[in-house]
Scaffold this active site. Sequence first.
Site, PDB file in Angstrom:
ATOM      1  N   LYS A   1       2.881  10.928  -5.605  1.00  0.00           N
ATOM      2  CA  LYS A   1       2.989   9.969  -4.512  1.00  0.00           C
ATOM      3  C   LYS A   1       2.043  10.313  -3.363  1.00  0.00           C
ATOM      4  O   LYS A   1       1.453   9.425  -2.747  1.00  0.00           O
ATOM      5  CB  LYS A   1       4.434   9.888  -4.020  1.00  0.00           C
ATOM      6  CG  LYS A   1       5.407   9.344  -5.047  1.00  0.00           C
ATOM      7  CD  LYS A   1       6.797   9.109  -4.491  1.00  0.00           C
ATOM      8  CE  LYS A   1       6.826   7.888  -3.604  1.00  0.00           C
ATOM      9  NZ  LYS A   1       6.540   6.637  -4.311  1.00  0.00           N
TER      10      LYS A   1
ATOM     11  N   ASN B   1      -1.561   9.573  -4.595  1.00  0.00           N
ATOM     12  CA  ASN B   1      -1.706   8.121  -4.716  1.00  0.00           C
ATOM     13  C   ASN B   1      -1.977   7.478  -3.359  1.00  0.00           C
ATOM     14  O   ASN B   1      -2.869   6.635  -3.214  1.00  0.00           O
ATOM     15  CB  ASN B   1      -0.430   7.511  -5.304  1.00  0.00           C
ATOM     16  CG  ASN B   1      -0.248   7.795  -6.776  1.00  0.00           C
ATOM     17  OD1 ASN B   1      -1.152   8.306  -7.444  1.00  0.00           O
ATOM     18  ND2 ASN B   1       0.922   7.479  -7.297  1.00  0.00           N
TER      19      ASN B   1
ATOM     20  N   ASN C   1      12.920   1.411  -0.675  1.00  0.00           N
ATOM     21  CA  ASN C   1      13.276   0.239  -1.469  1.00  0.00           C
ATOM     22  C   ASN C   1      14.782   0.003  -1.332  1.00  0.00           C
ATOM     23  O   ASN C   1      15.475   0.740  -0.618  1.00  0.00           O
ATOM     24  CB  ASN C   1      12.829   0.388  -2.930  1.00  0.00           C
ATOM     25  CG  ASN C   1      13.492   1.552  -3.655  1.00  0.00           C
ATOM     26  OD1 ASN C   1      14.595   1.987  -3.297  1.00  0.00           O
ATOM     27  ND2 ASN C   1      12.823   2.062  -4.680  1.00  0.00           N
TER      28      ASN C   1
ATOM     29  N   GLY D   1       9.651  -5.192  -4.155  1.00  0.00           N
ATOM     30  CA  GLY D   1       8.813  -5.475  -5.317  1.00  0.00           C
ATOM     31  C   GLY D   1       8.117  -6.818  -5.193  1.00  0.00           C
ATOM     32  O   GLY D   1       7.504  -7.132  -4.170  1.00  0.00           O
TER      33      GLY D   1
ATOM     34  N   GLY E   1       8.450  -9.115  -2.009  1.00  0.00           N
ATOM     35  CA  GLY E   1       7.886  -8.805  -0.694  1.00  0.00           C
ATOM     36  C   GLY E   1       8.614  -7.681   0.004  1.00  0.00           C
ATOM     37  O   GLY E   1       9.080  -6.728  -0.640  1.00  0.00           O
TER      38      GLY E   1
ATOM     39  N   ASP F   1       1.516  -3.282 -14.844  1.00  0.00           N
ATOM     40  CA  ASP F   1       2.072  -1.936 -14.701  1.00  0.00           C
ATOM     41  C   ASP F   1       2.374  -1.716 -13.219  1.00  0.00           C
ATOM     42  O   ASP F   1       1.472  -1.771 -12.386  1.00  0.00           O
ATOM     43  CB  ASP F   1       1.059  -0.908 -15.213  1.00  0.00           C
ATOM     44  CG  ASP F   1       1.562   0.530 -15.149  1.00  0.00           C
ATOM     45  OD1 ASP F   1       2.698   0.752 -14.686  1.00  0.00           O
ATOM     46  OD2 ASP F   1       0.807   1.430 -15.559  1.00  0.00           O
TER      47      ASP F   1
ATOM     48  N   ASP G   1       3.241   3.095  -3.648  1.00  0.00           N
ATOM     49  CA  ASP G   1       2.356   4.005  -2.917  1.00  0.00           C
ATOM     50  C   ASP G   1       1.155   3.252  -2.345  1.00  0.00           C
ATOM     51  O   ASP G   1       0.698   3.546  -1.240  1.00  0.00           O
ATOM     52  CB  ASP G   1       1.874   5.127  -3.832  1.00  0.00           C
ATOM     53  CG  ASP G   1       3.016   5.989  -4.330  1.00  0.00           C
ATOM     54  OD1 ASP G   1       3.998   6.170  -3.578  1.00  0.00           O
ATOM     55  OD2 ASP G   1       2.930   6.478  -5.472  1.00  0.00           O
TER      56      ASP G   1
ATOM     57  N   ALA H   1      -2.271  -4.055  -6.947  1.00  0.00           N
ATOM     58  CA  ALA H   1      -2.136  -2.814  -7.709  1.00  0.00           C
ATOM     59  C   ALA H   1      -1.355  -2.982  -9.006  1.00  0.00           C
ATOM     60  O   ALA H   1      -1.474  -2.131  -9.898  1.00  0.00           O
ATOM     61  CB  ALA H   1      -1.478  -1.746  -6.844  1.00  0.00           C
TER      62      ALA H   1
ATOM     63  N   SER I   1      -5.497   1.628 -10.552  1.00  0.00           N
ATOM     64  CA  SER I   1      -5.216   0.218 -10.261  1.00  0.00           C
ATOM     65  C   SER I   1      -5.470  -0.154  -8.803  1.00  0.00           C
ATOM     66  O   SER I   1      -5.380  -1.330  -8.447  1.00  0.00           O
ATOM     67  CB  SER I   1      -3.749  -0.099 -10.586  1.00  0.00           C
ATOM     68  OG  SER I   1      -2.867   0.459  -9.620  1.00  0.00           O
TER      69      SER I   1
END
Length: 298
Positions: A43, A46, A187, A221, A224, A245, A251, A281, A290
């Site tokens: 993380k 990334n 999240n 996700g 938003g 993916d 990140d 991404a 990505s």
Amino acid sequence: MSESWEVVVVGSVNADLVIGVERRPAPGETVLGSDMVVHPGGKGANQAVAAARLGGRAGIVGRIGDDGHGELLRGALAADGVDLAHLAVTPGVPTGVALITVGSDGDNSIIVSPGANARLTPENVEAAREMIAGASVVSFQLEVPLPAVEAAARLAAGAGGRVVLNLSPPAPVPAELLALCDPLVVNEHEAAFLLDGGGDAGELAAKLARSGPRSVVVTLGADGVVVADGEGVTAIPSPKADAVDTTGAGDAFTAALCLRLARGDALRDAARYATRVGAAAVRKRGAQSSYPTPDELP
């Protein structure tokens, strides 16, 4: 001191070992997967790469092992222009590894073996004092030991930097650390963990904002994000994207958020930009592989 870095990340550096599966195995079951692919990840790494690829001046404070994975990761970070002055090598200890399965729907499941990441200490933070104190925004996650995170957050805040904590993986953190977060990025699962209960995203964000952080961003996700601060609660949709993916998309979002905050954007404006980066991404495989440049955003 004039600020030399827009975003400094204090966090993990891992090799991502990725296998595609049609479905994940049940307990005691074996399934066949695709050929394994090794990607640079973690993380912390990334976020540093994502910020650099967007044109940011980025540095990282972390640890790798003296093995092949460590060499791969150092090379990948250097290729994107991340400042590696405080990426330390830990002799005799393996580099961190993430074991990732990616389903046919693009969603992933991850197991992390921290390796050298678990050896990051407040002494490493002190050695990186100039870098951390010279950053506009310092970003953290919880794939490295909490004492190092706390020490770096206090240092960053004391030097006038902005502290952004992505509470992943979820773990209890002291109230003093939460009070420095501007924003706390979580999240829905991580938000529910902190609050010891669920609710819709707006409720979670509002409750979290009242619990100590200066501001909160709850990521959803493909749906938003929700932003909560002293001005209230705002839902921000994400651009539509065909997910290939989702590894590392969170990140990418956090890195873009940090970069835009470092450049003076208001939190909601920074979050709108970051949703575009997160959406871009998920369109390619891998995490760092990505991550978009500015001209690749939807």
